[in-house]
Design an enzyme around this catalytic site. Structure first.
Site, PDB file in Angstrom:
ATOM      1  N   GLU A  36       1.696  -0.664  -5.025  1.00 20.07           N
ATOM      2  CA  GLU A  36       0.646   0.315  -5.289  1.00 20.07           C
ATOM      3  C   GLU A  36       1.334   1.672  -5.233  1.00 20.07           C
ATOM      4  OE1 GLU A  36      -3.259   2.678  -3.815  1.00 20.07           O
ATOM      5  OE2 GLU A  36      -1.552   2.308  -2.551  1.00 20.07           O
ATOM      6  N   ASP A  65       0.834  -1.199   0.000  1.00 21.61           N
ATOM      7  CA  ASP A  65       0.000   0.000   0.000  1.00 21.61           C
ATOM      8  C   ASP A  65       0.875   1.257   0.000  1.00 21.61           C
ATOM      9  OD1 ASP A  65      -2.859   0.907   0.461  1.00 21.61           O
ATOM     10  OD2 ASP A  65      -1.908   1.896   2.165  1.00 21.61           O
TER      11      ASP A  65
HETATM   12  C1  GLC Z   1      -4.246   2.975  -0.636  1.00 25.77           C
HETATM   13  C2  GLC Z   1      -5.471   2.103  -0.486  1.00 25.77           C
HETATM   14  C3  GLC Z   1      -6.598   2.957  -0.034  1.00 25.77           C
HETATM   15  C4  GLC Z   1      -6.252   3.551   1.313  1.00 25.77           C
HETATM   16  C5  GLC Z   1      -4.934   4.310   1.236  1.00 25.77           C
HETATM   17  C6  GLC Z   1      -4.393   4.602   2.596  1.00 25.77           C
HETATM   18  O1  GLC Z   1      -4.369   3.911  -1.640  1.00 25.77           O
HETATM   19  O2  GLC Z   1      -5.728   1.438  -1.681  1.00 25.77           O
HETATM   20  O3  GLC Z   1      -7.803   2.249   0.054  1.00 25.77           O
HETATM   21  O4  GLC Z   1      -7.260   4.427   1.726  1.00 25.77           O
HETATM   22  O5  GLC Z   1      -3.939   3.573   0.588  1.00 25.77           O
HETATM   23  O6  GLC Z   1      -3.940   3.425   3.212  1.00 25.77           O
END
Ligand code: GLC
Length: 567
Positions: free
Chosen positions: A290, A218
């Protein structure tokens, strides 16, 4: 933008072997609270997921990615983790997790779990200790506590804004401020601290020891901040375009400066260390970034051979329904990923964006509002679904690894009329409702058309209401029905596997005009007509799959994709 005529035909060469699974896998994202509820409390859970794993095996995906199910006060639906080694009672127990993993592996499905290292929950023991210990303590060093500006420290330490809206700093009773790029209940960790680094390596080992096949990381571009935390006047957000690109590949994916909080060079040292942790385990384990980083050449740095295995290709997701623009992004994706020997990935929907069946039904097809609600432009549901199916068949025809978000195999649209009082996403509250937030794509799945809550839970309770129109999307209304969205996905996934399209190559076929994306992957011809008008197909094609009805053998209607074999 590259013009159609000057484009070299061969963009990406096929592989001789299937190699590592993550180079070509189709990975299905399960959002645990909304997939299937075993307990009956209206919130999905691990036993619910386990009971529905046969659905995923039947669908034909290779792997499952589970969004967070760890102990959490759920201030950001579990992306605020209080204990990285425990299952939240809402979702079950560690034994339930082990049972899920065992069942998945029995069914031939790999399992990736989510790791949230940029921030913890404010209920994590480290943050509670930091609050108790006070300014100057060792406990505060694990987070980013600072004195405020202004004569009495009454102003935040810098001008950074939270991604969810409002300031990125919150002041505590003793006068210090702490940084949170997201919600105030998600304090950012200090990744310069050796204990933070060793703790997360240990968390990786904890889940690797249990047998997971990988991790989705994340906010992988966020952990390291520019020293001194300088002010920044840019807009804190995900992808934004720019004209100032260094290469043709970068021109299509922006050259944006993400600011001092994102994509700092120092972050890569963390991933090199994690790569070494995974390498100590047998099997073929993977890290997935991500990272909302632009341009694509910066994203490629996360998947260099000694770092992560994959990164989400958000440039593809963020591109409008426009053939030249999509062709450019597809080509740039291969050129940049190939430059570091990494696989390209593809994704159209996830738990953070309006589902592609809804985005593609907007007047500006493919645009990305942060949620849709009462009073907002409502998508054209039929057109959106037609295009979504065409977009998916295009995506699944591309070599590389592809991500599916739960429910897209049913053609689900967002819930675009959720009453505001039911919304739960912190982005809705922190923007004072200016952004509707992400609840619309997180509504519990419909499994059975005639059951209460469409079979999501044994009691019929669902934590968010499902639109009545979802009866037609329920799995049992589509299973075995030729031409249904579910059977279209299932057929495409089976063909993709049989034809080894995931490890195939891409050679453009530019004979169909500007509104069409056409290419050959091994000996399958993929033709996607993004225009409104029908396009003539060559004589003698054998159609293997189609996203919509075809009037005859030589006409491809608008917003339709086929896979075919030449005579
Ligand atoms: C990422 C996740 C999202 C979350 C954010 C903070 O973007 O996909 O859902 O709110 O991180 O952890």
């Amino acid at each position: 933008m590259t013009s159609l005529d000057t484009r070299p035909a061969l963009v990406h060469a096929p592989s001789a072997t299937d190699g590592e699974w993550w180079r070509h896998a189709v990975i299905y994202q399960v959002y645990p609270r909304s997939f299937a509820d075993g307990s009956g409390d209206g919130i999905g859970d691990l036993p619910g997921i386990t009971s529905r794993l046969p659905h995923l095996a039947e669908l034909g995906v290779d792997a499952v990615w589970l969004s967070p199910f760890y102990r959490s006060p759920q201030a950001d639906a579990g992306y605020d983790v209080a204990d990285y080694r425990a299952v939240d009672p809402l979702f079950g127990t560690l034994d339930d997790f082990d049972a899920l993993l065992l069942r998945a592996h029995d069914l031939g499905l790999r399992v990736i779990v989510d790791l949230v290292p940029n921030h913890t929950s404010d209920e994590h023991v480290w943050f509670e200790a930091a609050m108790a210990a006070g300014p100057g303590s060792a406990e505060r060093e694990r987070y980013l506590f600072r004195e405020g500006r202004g004569p009495a420290g009454e102003l935040p330490p810098n001008n950074w804004q939270s991604i969810f809206g409002g300031p990125a700093w919150t002041r505590v009773a003793d006068g210090q401020w702490y940084l949170h790029l997201f919600d105030s209940r998600q304090p950012d960790l200090n990744w310069e601290h050796p204990e933070v680094r060793s703790e997360f390596e240990d968390v990786l080992r904890f889940w690797l020891d249990r047998g997971v096949d990988g991790f989705r990381i994340d906010v992988a571009h966020g952990m390291v901040k520019e020293p001194g935390l300088p002010d920044w006047d840019g807009h804190v957000s995900m992808i934004e375009g720019s004209d100032d690109a260094a290469s043709p590949e970068d021109a299509v994916s922006g050259a944006g400066n993400q600011g001092p909080m994102f994509d700092q060079d120092g972050v890569h040292e963390i991933y090199r260390a994690w790569n070494r942790v995974l390498a100590q385990y047998a099997g073929d384990r993977a890290l997935v970034a991500e990272a909302w980083v632009e341009p694509l050449s910066r994203l490629a740095r996360y998947v260099r051979p000694d770092e992560m295995q994959q990164a989400f290709n958000f440039a593809f997701l963020a591109t409008l329904w426009d053939a030249p623009a999509l062709r450019s992004v597809i080509e740039a994706s291969y050129v940049t990923a190939d430059s570091v020997g990494a696989p390209t990935t593809w994704v159209l929907s996830n738990h953070d964006v309006v589902r592609h069946a809804s985005r593609l039904g907007l007047a500006e097809a493919g645009s990305r509002p942060n949620g849709i609600g009462h009073g907002d432009e409502q998508p054209d549901e039929e057109l959106g679904l037609r295009r979504a199916r065409a977009a998916t068949l295009l995506m699944l025809g591309l070599p590389g690894s592809a991500y599916l978000y739960q429910g897209e195999e049913l053609g689900l649209p967002d819930h675009t009329a959720l009453p505001d009082q039911l919304r739960q996403d912190p982005a809705f509250f922190r923007t004072g409702g200016a952004e509707r937030g992400r609840d619309g794509c997180r509504v519990p799945l419909p499994w059975a058309a005639d059951e209460a809550g469409f079979g999501f839970s044994p009691t019929g309770v669902t934590w968010l209401p499902q639109p009545a129109s979802w009866a037609a999307y329920a799995l049992d209304a589509q299973r075995g029905v030729a031409g249904s969205t579910y059977e279209t996905y299932r057929g495409a996934l089976a063909l993709r596997r049989a034809e080894h399209l995931g490890t195939g190559g891409l050679t453009w076929d530019n004979a169909f005009g500007d509104e069409v994306i056409a290419f050959e992957n091994r000996d399958v011809l993929v033709v996607a007509n993004l225009g409104a008008d029908p396009v003539e197909l060559p004589v003698g094609l054998t159609v293997l799959a189609s996203s919509g009805d075809l009037p005859d053998a030589t006409t491809l209607p608008g917003d339709t994709t086929i896979w075919a074999r030449r005579a």
